[in-house]
Write a protein that holds these residues in place. Structure first.
Motif, PDB file in Angstrom:
ATOM      1  N   SER A  77       0.812  -1.218   0.000  1.00 60.19           N
ATOM      2  CA  SER A  77       0.000   0.000   0.000  1.00 60.19           C
ATOM      3  C   SER A  77       0.845   1.267   0.000  1.00 60.19           C
ATOM      4  O   SER A  77       0.371   2.324   0.357  1.00 60.19           O
ATOM      5  N   ALA A 137      -1.006  16.312  -1.902  1.00 58.26           N
ATOM      6  CA  ALA A 137      -0.791  14.966  -1.343  1.00 58.26           C
ATOM      7  C   ALA A 137      -1.965  14.094  -1.736  1.00 58.26           C
ATOM      8  O   ALA A 137      -2.969  14.598  -2.254  1.00 58.26           O
ATOM      9  N   GLY A 138      -1.849  12.798  -1.462  1.00 56.91           N
ATOM     10  CA  GLY A 138      -2.957  11.894  -1.754  1.00 56.91           C
ATOM     11  C   GLY A 138      -4.187  12.276  -0.951  1.00 56.91           C
ATOM     12  O   GLY A 138      -5.290  12.424  -1.488  1.00 56.91           O
ATOM     13  N   ALA A 139      -4.006  12.456   0.355  1.00 57.77           N
ATOM     14  CA  ALA A 139      -5.145  12.776   1.212  1.00 57.77           C
ATOM     15  C   ALA A 139      -5.738  14.136   0.830  1.00 57.77           C
ATOM     16  O   ALA A 139      -6.951  14.325   0.888  1.00 57.77           O
ATOM     17  N   HIS A 171      -8.044   2.543   2.732  1.00 57.08           N
ATOM     18  CA  HIS A 171      -6.968   3.279   3.394  1.00 57.08           C
ATOM     19  C   HIS A 171      -7.612   4.239   4.398  1.00 57.08           C
ATOM     20  O   HIS A 171      -8.667   4.822   4.121  1.00 57.08           O
ATOM     21  N   THR A 173      -7.123   7.164   5.207  1.00 57.80           N
ATOM     22  CA  THR A 173      -7.360   8.554   4.819  1.00 57.80           C
ATOM     23  C   THR A 173      -8.756   8.744   4.212  1.00 57.80           C
ATOM     24  O   THR A 173      -9.296   9.846   4.264  1.00 57.80           O
ATOM     25  N   ASP A 243      -9.786   5.865  -5.329  1.00 58.11           N
ATOM     26  CA  ASP A 243      -8.515   6.172  -4.666  1.00 58.11           C
ATOM     27  C   ASP A 243      -7.390   5.547  -5.484  1.00 58.11           C
ATOM     28  O   ASP A 243      -7.123   4.349  -5.393  1.00 58.11           O
ATOM     29  N   ALA A 245      -4.117   6.137  -5.407  1.00 60.92           N
ATOM     30  CA  ALA A 245      -2.779   6.423  -4.859  1.00 60.92           C
ATOM     31  C   ALA A 245      -1.729   5.519  -5.484  1.00 60.92           C
ATOM     32  O   ALA A 245      -0.661   5.970  -5.876  1.00 60.92           O
ATOM     33  N   HIS A 265      -8.156  10.472  -7.423  1.00 58.61           N
ATOM     34  CA  HIS A 265      -6.863  11.136  -7.254  1.00 58.61           C
ATOM     35  C   HIS A 265      -5.767  10.117  -7.521  1.00 58.61           C
ATOM     36  O   HIS A 265      -5.995   8.907  -7.465  1.00 58.61           O
ATOM     37  N   ASN A 267      -1.395   9.498  -6.658  1.00 57.47           N
ATOM     38  CA  ASN A 267      -0.229  10.009  -5.935  1.00 57.47           C
ATOM     39  C   ASN A 267       0.953  10.030  -6.897  1.00 57.47           C
ATOM     40  O   ASN A 267       1.490   8.976  -7.224  1.00 57.47           O
ATOM     41  N   HIS A 269       3.695  10.928  -6.086  1.00 62.44           N
ATOM     42  CA  HIS A 269       4.799  10.455  -5.243  1.00 62.44           C
ATOM     43  C   HIS A 269       4.673   8.979  -4.875  1.00 62.44           C
ATOM     44  O   HIS A 269       5.232   8.542  -3.900  1.00 62.44           O
ATOM     45  N   LYS A 270       3.924   8.214  -5.603  1.00 65.75           N
ATOM     46  CA  LYS A 270       3.995   6.759  -5.451  1.00 65.75           C
ATOM     47  C   LYS A 270       4.199   6.150  -6.831  1.00 65.75           C
ATOM     48  O   LYS A 270       5.128   5.399  -7.052  1.00 65.75           O
TER      49      LYS A 270
HETATM   50  C1  LIG Z   1      -0.704   6.548   0.383  1.00 65.98           C
HETATM   51  C2  LIG Z   1      -2.158   6.386   0.206  1.00 65.98           C
HETATM   52  C3  LIG Z   1      -3.042   7.466   0.453  1.00 65.98           C
HETATM   53  C4  LIG Z   1      -2.612   8.802   1.033  1.00 65.98           C
HETATM   54  O1  LIG Z   1      -1.623   9.497   0.326  1.00 65.98           O
HETATM   55  P1  LIG Z   1      -0.770  10.651   1.054  1.00 65.98           P
HETATM   56  O2  LIG Z   1       0.000  11.315  -0.038  1.00 65.98           O
HETATM   57  O3  LIG Z   1       0.092   9.965   2.054  1.00 65.98           O
HETATM   58  O4  LIG Z   1      -1.724  11.590   1.711  1.00 65.98           O
HETATM   59  C5  LIG Z   1      -4.386   7.251   0.198  1.00 65.98           C
HETATM   60  N1  LIG Z   1      -4.846   6.057  -0.229  1.00 65.98           N
HETATM   61  C6  LIG Z   1      -4.030   5.001  -0.465  1.00 65.98           C
HETATM   62  C7  LIG Z   1      -4.618   3.708  -0.949  1.00 65.98           C
HETATM   63  C8  LIG Z   1      -2.661   5.120  -0.244  1.00 65.98           C
HETATM   64  O5  LIG Z   1      -1.851   4.069  -0.445  1.00 65.98           O
END
Ligand SMILES: *Cc1c(COP(=O)(O)O)cnc(C)c1O
Length: 487
Positions: A77, A137-139, A171, A173, A243, A245, A265, A267, A269-270
């Motif tokens: 995750s 950010a993701g959240a 998640h 968040t 989600d 991410a 959304h 990320n 950064h992932k």
């Molecule tokens: C990492 C993640 C988030 C939150 O992302 P942030 O950038 O840390 O706020 C939300 N949902 C999932 C499934 C994630 O893996």
């Protein structure tokens, strides 16, 4: 407890690393134009060390850290994958690095073009029609995506929708973001790790604003009923939030827009080449379907004739942060997509293949609750043979002795003693085989010499920490640390 000496403890009076000389400054430099009242009365309390000591100190400190560049990092995750250096190089070009957000727009036309091209590429990847890169950010993306959802309902005069449905595998968040907008959250129990349409149906009525899903979900499973789910939610006037991410399992295989999602959304950064963790700059672009494009936050980068400008559409859900998001993170994503474009179709399949390879190789040693093919990650429920009392925490601590980062543990909550593994698409078969061998060895030790596992780690600078004490009473200053040492 032994700890690394701090740079202040290495200090010796009079030792010099590098000296700034007055001659180095020229008329007009900050130092000659600053008001005298701004100067300090006493010299700063800086460590006095030689350049060599500084280099050795920080090299040593950096080597105490386990990172993706020092070893395998199978944290589920979180998508801890290698980010090609070319993307960092692009983001450090002076033309990007030295711009100011208040510069006249006529001087940043090519950058606005880049912004729009990145948004267009993300639209294509996700199957959506509009993307904002203004989120940090993701959240934050979740929050803004849900603001778009709320805006959409309310502008149509629909104020009855006060609830958001979120599966128990989500998640953390997701419910947090929904609650920040004043939504009531309904936790949907999973069946065999998936959303069960018959469990969902009774919750659906005209008080539902929408449902938040991750697909593949945090169990690493693809929601096979997604088209039925999306039809059922849309039938009662609700919207689907995705989600995204960790988008790597879908790249080149499927698009949320085609599954019926309205808002999502990602990320950057992932999935798109910015390192994450440690609170560094991130970016959580929000993409939406055609009927929601007008509600994306402002400013919107708009092309008028040959020029790019910023617009503030009437129905936009407001401005959601300073300026236009984390621009350099966007540059990395742009560079990443352009460099792997010819191979983007292989990202998803390789992430999925790698996860299934590990899962199948270890399922006779670790307990696999769900015996289905997984997507980019999967979850074990501790050891298959738990007779010697070795727990998931012990296994995670023991992996550190082999120089690799531990998997995610005790998440998702719906699996007891969970161990969540995500190898990502970047690892070679040799690395995966090495990890499998280590995990088999740990399972063997758990049977034959359980104490080795229960007291691990043995090779790290510190062993098992009192995590609660460390969180409640953090010792953040080295003088305080010395006092703790003396006790
Ligand atoms: C990492 C993640 C988030 C939150 O992302 P942030 O950038 O840390 O706020 C939300 N949902 C999932 C499934 C994630 O893996």
């Amino acid at each position: 407890m032994a700890y690394n000496r701090l740079i202040f403890e290495l200090s010796s009076p009079g030792r010099i690393g590098f000296e700034l000389t007055q001659q180095g400054f020229q008329d007009g430099d900050v130092s000659t134009t600053l008001d005298a009242s701004l100067f300090r009365d006493t010299p700063a309390d800086l460590p006095e060390v030689s350049e060599l000591e500084v280099v050795r100190h920080y090299t040593k400190v950096s080597q105490k850290n386990i990172g993706i560049e020092s070893g395998f990092y199978p944290l589920g995750s979180c998508t801890m994958k290698y980010n090609p250096k070319i993307n960092d190089e692009m983001a450090s070009l002076d033309g990007f690095r030295l711009i100011h957000p208040l510069q006249p727009l006529s001087t940043v036309q090519p950058l606005l073009k880049l912004y729009n091209e990145t948004a267009t590429m993300l639209n294509e990847i996700t199957g959506m029609k509009g993307t904002t890169l203004n989120t940090f950010a993701g959240a934050h993306g979740e929050l803004i995506g849900l603001m778009v959802m709320k805006h959409y309902h309310e502008l149509r005069g629909d104020y009855r929708r006060t609830k958001v449905i979120i599966p128990d595998s989500a998640h953390g968040t997701n419910p947090a973001s929904a609650m920040m907008l004043g939504y009531e959250t309904i936790t949907l129990p999973s069946k065999d790790g998936l959303v069960d349409i018959d469990t969902l149906l009774p919750f659906l009525d005209d008080t539902i604003a929408g449902i938040m899903l991750t697909n593949p979900n945090t169990m690493g499973l693809f929601e096979k009923d997604i088209l039925k789910i999306s039809k059922a939610v849309h039938d009662v006037g609700g919207l689907l939030y995705y989600d995204g991410a960790n988008l790597n399992p879908l790249l080149g295989i499927a698009r949320p827009g085609d599954m019926g999602f309205d808002i999502m959304h990602m990320n950057l950064h992932k999935t798109f080449s910015t390192p994450h963790g440690g609170g560094g700059p991130g970016s959580g672009p929000v993409s939406v379907a055609a009927h929601l494009v007008d509600y994306l936050p402002s400013p919107v980068v708009t092309k008028v004739g040959e020029d790019y400008t910023l617009s503030y559409p009437e129905h936009a859900c407001g401005q959601v942060g300073g300026f236009y998001g984390n621009f350099l993170v966007m540059i990395r994503a742009y560079s990443y997509i352009r460099t792997v474009a010819h191979d983007l179709m292989n990202v998803g399949p390789n992430a999925v293949l790698n996860a299934n390879y590990i899962k199948e190789s270890l399922k006779n040693d670790y307990k696999l609750v769900i015996q289905k093919p997984c997507m980019h990650e999967f979850v074990f429920s501790g050891l298959l043979d738990q007779s010697t009392g070795v727990k998931t925490l012990d296994i995670a601590k023991r992996t550190l002795d082999f120089g690799i980062h531990a998997p995610t543990i005790y998440f998702p909550l719906l699996v007891e003693q969970s161990i969540m593994i995500e190898p990502t698409e970047v690892e070679s078969k040799e690395t995966l085989d090495q990890f499998i061998a280590i995990f088999k060895q740990i399972a063997h030790e758990a049977k034959t010499q359980p104490d080795i596992v229960k007291t691990a780690p043995h090779s790290t600078p510190v062993g098992r920490l009192d995590e609660v004490f460390a969180a409640r009473f953090p010792t953040l200053h080295f003088k305080a640390l010395q006092k703790v040492e003396q006790k």
